[in-house]
Design a protein around this motif. Structure first.
Motif, PDB file in Angstrom:
ATOM      1  N   ASN A 221      11.397  14.452   3.936  1.00  0.00           N
ATOM      2  CA  ASN A 221       9.968  14.157   3.842  1.00  0.00           C
ATOM      3  C   ASN A 221       9.674  13.203   2.688  1.00  0.00           C
ATOM      4  O   ASN A 221       8.868  12.290   2.826  1.00  0.00           O
ATOM      5  CB  ASN A 221       9.162  15.457   3.664  1.00  0.00           C
ATOM      6  CG  ASN A 221       8.884  16.135   4.983  1.00  0.00           C
ATOM      7  OD1 ASN A 221       8.332  15.542   5.896  1.00  0.00           O
ATOM      8  ND2 ASN A 221       9.288  17.385   5.100  1.00  0.00           N
ATOM      9  N   ALA A 222      10.355  13.410   1.559  1.00  0.00           N
ATOM     10  CA  ALA A 222      10.155  12.530   0.411  1.00  0.00           C
ATOM     11  C   ALA A 222      10.591  11.104   0.740  1.00  0.00           C
ATOM     12  O   ALA A 222       9.892  10.130   0.413  1.00  0.00           O
ATOM     13  CB  ALA A 222      10.927  13.055  -0.801  1.00  0.00           C
ATOM     14  N   THR A 223      11.729  10.972   1.406  1.00  0.00           N
ATOM     15  CA  THR A 223      12.243   9.651   1.750  1.00  0.00           C
ATOM     16  C   THR A 223      11.310   8.928   2.707  1.00  0.00           C
ATOM     17  O   THR A 223      11.017   7.731   2.538  1.00  0.00           O
ATOM     18  CB  THR A 223      13.644   9.779   2.381  1.00  0.00           C
ATOM     19  OG1 THR A 223      14.535  10.349   1.418  1.00  0.00           O
ATOM     20  CG2 THR A 223      14.173   8.422   2.818  1.00  0.00           C
ATOM     21  N   ARG A 224      10.814   9.627   3.703  1.00  0.00           N
ATOM     22  CA  ARG A 224       9.935   9.001   4.698  1.00  0.00           C
ATOM     23  C   ARG A 224       8.572   8.664   4.107  1.00  0.00           C
ATOM     24  O   ARG A 224       7.984   7.633   4.431  1.00  0.00           O
ATOM     25  CB  ARG A 224       9.797   9.926   5.904  1.00  0.00           C
ATOM     26  CG  ARG A 224      11.100  10.029   6.698  1.00  0.00           C
ATOM     27  CD  ARG A 224      11.075  11.133   7.714  1.00  0.00           C
ATOM     28  NE  ARG A 224      12.379  11.232   8.399  1.00  0.00           N
ATOM     29  CZ  ARG A 224      12.731  12.217   9.199  1.00  0.00           C
ATOM     30  NH1 ARG A 224      11.883  13.219   9.420  1.00  0.00           N
ATOM     31  NH2 ARG A 224      13.916  12.237   9.773  1.00  0.00           N
ATOM     32  N   TYR A 225       8.086   9.523   3.233  1.00  0.00           N
ATOM     33  CA  TYR A 225       6.816   9.226   2.560  1.00  0.00           C
ATOM     34  C   TYR A 225       6.956   7.958   1.718  1.00  0.00           C
ATOM     35  O   TYR A 225       6.116   7.056   1.776  1.00  0.00           O
ATOM     36  CB  TYR A 225       6.406  10.405   1.675  1.00  0.00           C
ATOM     37  CG  TYR A 225       5.177  10.149   0.825  1.00  0.00           C
ATOM     38  CD1 TYR A 225       3.903  10.310   1.357  1.00  0.00           C
ATOM     39  CD2 TYR A 225       5.293   9.731  -0.500  1.00  0.00           C
ATOM     40  CE1 TYR A 225       2.768  10.056   0.596  1.00  0.00           C
ATOM     41  CE2 TYR A 225       4.173   9.480  -1.266  1.00  0.00           C
ATOM     42  CZ  TYR A 225       2.909   9.645  -0.716  1.00  0.00           C
ATOM     43  OH  TYR A 225       1.793   9.383  -1.475  1.00  0.00           O
ATOM     44  N   GLU A 226       8.027   7.886   0.931  1.00  0.00           N
ATOM     45  CA  GLU A 226       8.208   6.735   0.042  1.00  0.00           C
ATOM     46  C   GLU A 226       8.448   5.450   0.827  1.00  0.00           C
ATOM     47  O   GLU A 226       7.990   4.382   0.431  1.00  0.00           O
ATOM     48  CB  GLU A 226       9.377   7.012  -0.911  1.00  0.00           C
ATOM     49  CG  GLU A 226       9.036   8.091  -1.941  1.00  0.00           C
ATOM     50  CD  GLU A 226      10.251   8.610  -2.666  1.00  0.00           C
ATOM     51  OE1 GLU A 226      11.363   8.077  -2.429  1.00  0.00           O
ATOM     52  OE2 GLU A 226      10.102   9.549  -3.466  1.00  0.00           O
ATOM     53  N   ALA A 227       9.158   5.547   1.969  1.00  0.00           N
ATOM     54  CA  ALA A 227       9.397   4.355   2.788  1.00  0.00           C
ATOM     55  C   ALA A 227       8.086   3.826   3.347  1.00  0.00           C
ATOM     56  O   ALA A 227       7.828   2.603   3.337  1.00  0.00           O
ATOM     57  CB  ALA A 227      10.371   4.684   3.913  1.00  0.00           C
TER      58      ALA A 227
ATOM     59  N   ARG B 208       6.079   2.211   0.473  1.00  0.00           N
ATOM     60  CA  ARG B 208       6.577   0.879   0.097  1.00  0.00           C
ATOM     61  C   ARG B 208       6.140  -0.181   1.114  1.00  0.00           C
ATOM     62  O   ARG B 208       5.737  -1.286   0.739  1.00  0.00           O
ATOM     63  CB  ARG B 208       8.103   0.902  -0.013  1.00  0.00           C
ATOM     64  CG  ARG B 208       8.637   1.587  -1.251  1.00  0.00           C
ATOM     65  CD  ARG B 208      10.103   1.260  -1.461  1.00  0.00           C
ATOM     66  NE  ARG B 208      10.924   1.687  -0.327  1.00  0.00           N
ATOM     67  CZ  ARG B 208      11.481   2.879  -0.218  1.00  0.00           C
ATOM     68  NH1 ARG B 208      11.315   3.787  -1.184  1.00  0.00           N
ATOM     69  NH2 ARG B 208      12.224   3.190   0.830  1.00  0.00           N
ATOM     70  N   GLU B 209       6.221   0.159   2.399  1.00  0.00           N
ATOM     71  CA  GLU B 209       5.827  -0.811   3.427  1.00  0.00           C
ATOM     72  C   GLU B 209       4.330  -1.095   3.366  1.00  0.00           C
ATOM     73  O   GLU B 209       3.897  -2.237   3.520  1.00  0.00           O
ATOM     74  CB  GLU B 209       6.220  -0.272   4.801  1.00  0.00           C
ATOM     75  CG  GLU B 209       5.829  -1.165   5.978  1.00  0.00           C
ATOM     76  CD  GLU B 209       6.521  -2.519   5.982  1.00  0.00           C
ATOM     77  OE1 GLU B 209       6.131  -3.383   6.796  1.00  0.00           O
ATOM     78  OE2 GLU B 209       7.442  -2.730   5.167  1.00  0.00           O
TER      79      GLU B 209
ATOM     80  N   THR C  79      -0.106  -6.304  -0.391  1.00  0.00           N
ATOM     81  CA  THR C  79       0.039  -7.319  -1.433  1.00  0.00           C
ATOM     82  C   THR C  79       0.676  -8.613  -0.919  1.00  0.00           C
ATOM     83  O   THR C  79       0.958  -9.517  -1.699  1.00  0.00           O
ATOM     84  CB  THR C  79       0.900  -6.768  -2.592  1.00  0.00           C
ATOM     85  OG1 THR C  79       2.177  -6.354  -2.082  1.00  0.00           O
ATOM     86  CG2 THR C  79       0.218  -5.591  -3.265  1.00  0.00           C
ATOM     87  N   GLY C  80       0.911  -8.704   0.389  1.00  0.00           N
ATOM     88  CA  GLY C  80       1.504  -9.909   0.958  1.00  0.00           C
ATOM     89  C   GLY C  80       0.513 -11.056   1.039  1.00  0.00           C
ATOM     90  O   GLY C  80      -0.695 -10.890   0.845  1.00  0.00           O
TER      91      GLY C  80
ATOM     92  N   ALA D 238      -0.005   2.325  -4.429  1.00  0.00           N
ATOM     93  CA  ALA D 238      -0.858   3.403  -3.933  1.00  0.00           C
ATOM     94  C   ALA D 238      -1.352   4.220  -5.123  1.00  0.00           C
ATOM     95  O   ALA D 238      -0.543   4.719  -5.915  1.00  0.00           O
ATOM     96  CB  ALA D 238      -0.082   4.290  -2.962  1.00  0.00           C
ATOM     97  N   THR D 239      -2.659   4.327  -5.257  1.00  0.00           N
ATOM     98  CA  THR D 239      -3.244   5.010  -6.418  1.00  0.00           C
ATOM     99  C   THR D 239      -3.557   6.473  -6.154  1.00  0.00           C
ATOM    100  O   THR D 239      -4.117   7.149  -7.019  1.00  0.00           O
ATOM    101  CB  THR D 239      -4.528   4.290  -6.858  1.00  0.00           C
ATOM    102  OG1 THR D 239      -5.452   4.265  -5.756  1.00  0.00           O
ATOM    103  CG2 THR D 239      -4.224   2.858  -7.297  1.00  0.00           C
ATOM    104  N   PHE D 240      -3.218   6.972  -4.979  1.00  0.00           N
ATOM    105  CA  PHE D 240      -3.540   8.352  -4.632  1.00  0.00           C
ATOM    106  C   PHE D 240      -2.409   8.913  -3.776  1.00  0.00           C
ATOM    107  O   PHE D 240      -1.841   8.201  -2.949  1.00  0.00           O
ATOM    108  CB  PHE D 240      -4.858   8.407  -3.857  1.00  0.00           C
ATOM    109  CG  PHE D 240      -5.315   9.797  -3.496  1.00  0.00           C
ATOM    110  CD1 PHE D 240      -6.020  10.562  -4.416  1.00  0.00           C
ATOM    111  CD2 PHE D 240      -5.043  10.331  -2.245  1.00  0.00           C
ATOM    112  CE1 PHE D 240      -6.442  11.850  -4.083  1.00  0.00           C
ATOM    113  CE2 PHE D 240      -5.462  11.614  -1.905  1.00  0.00           C
ATOM    114  CZ  PHE D 240      -6.162  12.376  -2.835  1.00  0.00           C
ATOM    115  N   GLY D 241      -2.090  10.173  -3.989  1.00  0.00           N
ATOM    116  CA  GLY D 241      -1.072  10.814  -3.170  1.00  0.00           C
ATOM    117  C   GLY D 241      -0.152  11.686  -3.999  1.00  0.00           C
ATOM    118  O   GLY D 241      -0.218  11.701  -5.236  1.00  0.00           O
ATOM    119  N   PRO D 242       0.738  12.425  -3.345  1.00  0.00           N
ATOM    120  CA  PRO D 242       1.626  13.351  -4.060  1.00  0.00           C
ATOM    121  C   PRO D 242       2.619  12.653  -4.982  1.00  0.00           C
ATOM    122  O   PRO D 242       3.206  13.309  -5.848  1.00  0.00           O
ATOM    123  CB  PRO D 242       2.350  14.095  -2.928  1.00  0.00           C
ATOM    124  CG  PRO D 242       2.210  13.220  -1.728  1.00  0.00           C
ATOM    125  CD  PRO D 242       0.903  12.530  -1.882  1.00  0.00           C
TER     126      PRO D 242
END
Length: 364
Positions: free
Chosen positions: A159-165, A168-169, A175-176, A255-259
């Motif tokens: 879950n941590a890996t998928r949240y962070e992926a 990032r996207e 910001t693109g 991201a300024t909000f989230g776990p």
């Protein structure tokens, strides 16, 4: 609270090939404490790091895979363990020469996902780099809490890996140079909401479940109180808030909000003061108390004690606390503990004693 159960799985054999300072090593150990001595830089921590690779992530150093290959070796490396007891299995992991950042894993001879290794056994560790963890950054304390949670919820890492992926996207799109597709952003925010809410709930459960065990912390280790300030709520609410903050997050570049912004605070219960105000020795004693409480909780939840990796654990502990810790270790299942001098472990009835010198192991 139920009484902790005995260990169901433990490392019976550890084998290394071209890993760090070891060209090769093969050691058999028992289910109780394993004491490893040697001079600074001899390779004691490398042994603990090798075992820690069977937990999700990159081990107790968090090192790049290429750094684990032995200088002068072929470029790849391998670590294998034989688990004994109720969880008997042959596990292996490593990197292939020429592909230093591609890690592979096997279980009983068959290829498996690297993350699946952590489902076979629970691991916890304490290293000298963690002595000031409680006064370190919020991200360092989150990583510590996530490791505690992983021992209770093996799927927590996914879950941590998928949240962070997804995060990032989303940041890349916001910001693109080109305007981001609102539908794709919404999809990523839903993924962040789903995995983030599960991530936050698992952390909160760990903190709540640890509380009674921490309250029962025995002297001379001080009791700790953990609190988690987590902005992550339900999946839908989290996704909605992320959508609402797109302009703000674009300007911030993150991201300024989230776990991923949750703050774990620790209180030194005897004094009522925040842990960062305590001395280094007192903070280490707090960490040891947390690990001991966590070991009892894992035993209750998983029916098996975690394997503890305690690197240079005597540092910053006074003689009384060191003696109390070593007296307790034999009741905790398999514990790997390192130190520079054998005299440190005179009070520890270790089943296995090893000495390391210039990448060579010998039984003491």
């Amino acid at each position: 609270m139920a009484a902790p159960k005995p260990a169901a799985a433990w490392v019976g054999r550890l084998s290394l090939t071209d890993f760090r300072s070891y060209a090769s090593a093969d050691i058999a150990v028992g289910p109780g404490p394993v004491a490893i001595t040697g001079a600074n830089g001899a390779g004691k921590t490398n042994l603990l790091e090798a075992i820690s690779l069977f937990a999700p992530g990159r081990g107790l150093r968090g090192a790049a895979l290429a750094e684990m290959a032995r200088d002068g070796g072929a470029g790849g490396w391998a670590v294998a363990v034989r688990l004994e007891g109720a969880g008997e299995a042959e596990l292996g992991t490593g990197a292939v020469a020429g592909q230093p950042e591609r890690r592979v894993a096997r279980a009983n001879g068959a290829p498996v996902a690297v993350g699946a290794l952590g489902e076979r056994l629970a691991l916890s560790w304490l290293t000298p780099a963690m002595d000031r963890l409680l006064a370190d950054s919020a991200s360092a304390r989150r990583r510590f809490l996530d490791r505690l949670t992983l021992a209770l919820v093996p799927g927590h890492g996914r879950n941590a890996t998928r949240y962070e992926a997804a995060m990032r996207e989303r940041t890349r799109l916001l910001t693109g140079e080109r305007a981001a597709d609102p539908a794709w952003l919404a999809s990523l925010e839903r993924a962040m909401g789903e995995h983030g809410a599960t991530l936050a709930a698992a952390r909160a459960d760990t903190v709540a479940a640890l509380a009674p065990w921490l309250d029962a912390t025995e002297a001379p280790f001080p009791a700790a109180r953990l609190a988690l300030g987590d902005p992550g709520t339900g999946a839908e609410q989290l996704a909605h808030e992320l959508g609402r903050r797109r302009a703000l997050d674009t300007a911030a570049g993150r991201a300024t909000f989230g776990p991923h912004r949750a703050e774990l605070t620790v209180t030194h219960v005897p004094s009522g003061q925040p842990a960062p105000r305590a001395s280094t020795g007192e903070q280490k004693a707090l960490l040891i108390g947390i690990l001991l409480a966590h070991a009892a909780l894992v035993a209750e939840r998983r029916g098996a004690r975690p394997i503890l990796l305690l690197d240079e654990v005597a540092a910053h502990l006074d003689a009384g606390r060191r003696a109390a810790l070593f007296a307790r270790l034999p009741t905790l299942g398999q514990v790997w503990v390192t130190g520079t001098e054998g005299a440190l472990f005179e009070g520890l009835p270790a089943e296995t004693r090893l000495e390391v010198s210039e990448g060579v192991l010998r039984a003491v």
